[in-house]
Design an enzyme around this catalytic site. Sequence first.
Site, PDB file in Angstrom:
ATOM      1  CG  MET A 126       0.263  -1.549  -6.331  1.00 47.10           C
ATOM      2  SD  MET A 126       1.342  -0.982  -7.445  1.00 47.10           S
ATOM      3  CE  MET A 126       2.322  -0.368  -6.659  1.00 47.10           C
TER       4      MET A 126
ATOM      5  CG  ASP B  78      -4.789 -12.868  -7.713  1.00 48.82           C
ATOM      6  OD1 ASP B  78      -4.663 -12.333  -8.408  1.00 48.82           O
ATOM      7  OD2 ASP B  78      -5.495 -13.296  -7.862  1.00 48.82           O
TER       8      ASP B  78
ATOM      9  CD  GLU C  85      -0.430  -2.098   2.208  1.00 47.69           C
ATOM     10  OE1 GLU C  85       0.422  -1.374   2.506  1.00 47.69           O
ATOM     11  OE2 GLU C  85       0.101  -3.126   1.209  1.00 47.69           O
TER      12      GLU C  85
ATOM     13  CE  LYS D 118       1.072  -6.181   2.403  1.00 49.67           C
ATOM     14  NZ  LYS D 118       1.299  -6.538   1.313  1.00 49.67           N
TER      15      LYS D 118
ATOM     16  CB  SER E 177       2.425   2.169   0.429  1.00 50.95           C
ATOM     17  OG  SER E 177       1.478   2.064   0.610  1.00 50.95           O
TER      18      SER E 177
ATOM     19  CG  HIS F   1       6.391   1.411  -1.347  1.00 52.50           C
ATOM     20  ND1 HIS F   1       7.235   2.937  -0.780  1.00 52.50           N
ATOM     21  CD2 HIS F   1       5.632   1.545  -1.936  1.00 52.50           C
ATOM     22  CE1 HIS F   1       5.663   3.632  -1.184  1.00 52.50           C
ATOM     23  NE2 HIS F   1       4.783   3.253  -1.945  1.00 52.50           N
TER      24      HIS F   1
ATOM     25  CD  GLU G 135       9.861   4.557   1.063  1.00 52.02           C
ATOM     26  OE1 GLU G 135      10.262   5.432   1.256  1.00 52.02           O
ATOM     27  OE2 GLU G 135       8.833   4.197   0.677  1.00 52.02           O
TER      28      GLU G 135
ATOM     29  CG  ASN H 287       3.497   6.755   1.730  1.00 57.18           C
ATOM     30  OD1 ASN H 287       2.807   7.768   0.107  1.00 57.18           O
ATOM     31  ND2 ASN H 287       3.073   4.818   1.706  1.00 57.18           N
TER      32      ASN H 287
END
Length: 731
Positions: free
Chosen positions: A338, A357, A416, A421, A443, A464, A476, A514
């Site tokens: 992503m 990263d 996720e 995060k 998501s 998103h 989104e 979703n």
Amino acid sequence: MSDFHYAVDGDGVATITWDIPNKSMNVLSLAGLQELSDHIDTALADASVKGVIVTSGKKDFAGGMDLNIIARMKEEAGDNPAKGVFEGVMAMHGVLRKIERAGMDPKTRKGGKPIAAALPGTALGIGLELPLACHRIIAADNPKAKIGLPEIMVGIFPGAGGTTRVVRKLGVMMAAPVILEGKLNDPKTAQSIGLIDEVVAPDQLLVRAKEWVLSAKPAELPKPWDQKGYKLPGGAPYTPQGFQMFLGASAMVHGKTWGAFPAAKALLSAVYEGALVPFDTALKIEARWFTHVLMNPSSGAMIRSLFINKEALEKGANRPKVPDETVKKVGILGAGMMGAGIAYVSAMAGIEVVLIDAAQEAAERGKGYSQGLLEKAVKRGKSTAEKMAEVLGRITPTTDYAALEGCDLIVEAVFEDPKVKAGVTAQAEAVIPETAIFATNTSTLPISELAKASKRPEQFIGIHFFSPVDKMLLVEIIKGKATGDRAVAKALDYVRQIRKTPIVVNDERFFYANRCIIPYINEGMRMVGEGTEPALVENAARLLGMPLGPLQLVDETSLDLGKKIAVATRAAMGNAYPDGAVDEIIFGMVDEGRLGKKANAGFYAYDANGKRQGLWEGLSDRFPPAETQPELTDVQHRLILAQVLEAVRALEAGVLEDIREGDVGAILGWGFMPWSGGPFGWLDIMGAAKVVEICDRLSAKHGPRFEAPKLLRDMAAKGETFYGGTARKAA
């Protein structure tokens, strides 16, 4: 003010310049059509005029038809809208046919004046149909220009002679990508397939057009189809070669549309029937089928969602009224699939990118994703080595958070996991300016909860992206409870920069997309568990116009991800969790190692190269088919309503604030039946009362997930529609 301007030079060449005031792109209106017709009459009647050039005063020629014309044609026809549309389309044919015949004697085909189209840039829809009626099409060598007939993409087909002329010019097989697929070409490619005649240097466009007009010979003016002995390239339908081509074309169209898209079938009918008769009769056939499509509610729904509403959202229909928030430097946290995709689309938009990263190797690999895509583009002639170097030069891969200094937007795209995060949020906020907006690409995780890790929750927002980022058109944007207007504006301006379509929703589990996709997948798996043949489930979805059946979709997204979502959802909902029956199916598949496409084993079987081979033969052993199978329509209603009812509930709950976003988001996000115009478009086509009736039947048999929401039931009682002005905004 005029749309078309007329001038005659000293050499007797009339130039008709299309240049609509205060518009960046020319579009044809009824008034403009009349102006064009009058100017052609003037040129043909003036003995001093030797020929005509039709060109544009803008950098592009034209973007198509003003689609509001169609609505006006219907309204002005009163009780017989089909008659109004047909007569309006035939009037358009009359003007273009006048250009094509250019004053020739009907019998001898002599005495006409040469008319050349000079295209400085993009020519789409009527912007190509008009040049196709001219005797010569000359385009500027502009690699950014797009030439084609994209009408099929918004639920109609080329109805101003484009269908008939392109088929007669190229033959059915060569015409198919242009009219059936809506493929757009740059000028040189358009010339190579025979769609246009010449490509010249931009500064020589009008010079060459004038040169051709003054040197054109009488024999060059009549179109091949107006001459004796004309034969359709590749053969007419009744010839052996033609029969094979039309048979193949019919199979191709059905294979791609599954019979769900009215415009494709009507287009093929217009082509087939038109190829059997003389040209002018073929134009009438085209007009009749075009009218047939326009009178189908599907065309109006597609035009509304994929053209009018999509364009409105892209232009900021729901943007807060705050100053410009154009992104200059973006920091991307996480260089996985992503993050790498987000870096690519950002750099392509001219934005400076810092790609972070935990390991330098991973960050470099993320940049390598962009390099791979650009190398393919160069190899295909879609880009250059210089452009590739320029784009790659904008991406800085690193592990050092200090490189984020000066970023006005951060897009976090790590795992996720709320703890992960939260950690990167704190690290980034220690470096970035206090004015920077922080966006999380998630998501499913609630934005308001993730925002608790931020020192500035009013500047925290969800963005998103859909995978793969470089291909998917929808983004989104999710507002948390504390998200401020400037954060929303920044997100919208950024999405506009990367040339994607945004929808803005409020924070709730699964957001909007979703929230609708997961029930669709679950309903498909639930039916398989009940004993419905998997092939029936998958084909029922494809016959509806869905791009993927629910079983193929869960294979693509991975079953183990589905298991993780199910576990998290069950933990959050407790006893209210409704999908225990589905969990038995998906957990069993995962335990058996059938994780989907990535494992070369899921509901489908795959070969060693990952190519799908068909439904897994072991499904019938694991989920024995019932002796009596459900009706196709029952399966389809369950699959549709699993999605549509969630869309209505999202509107009721205030997650969705604008039905336009609900429809556009559904089509672009997961391919919801494009022919319907989206969930709310489908409800309007069906009628709320009919849908409530289906809901009552399904809920009695299958449970409360099919109960009609109060909003829908109230609308049914009042005879209201979503686009009738009664339920536009969330309550």
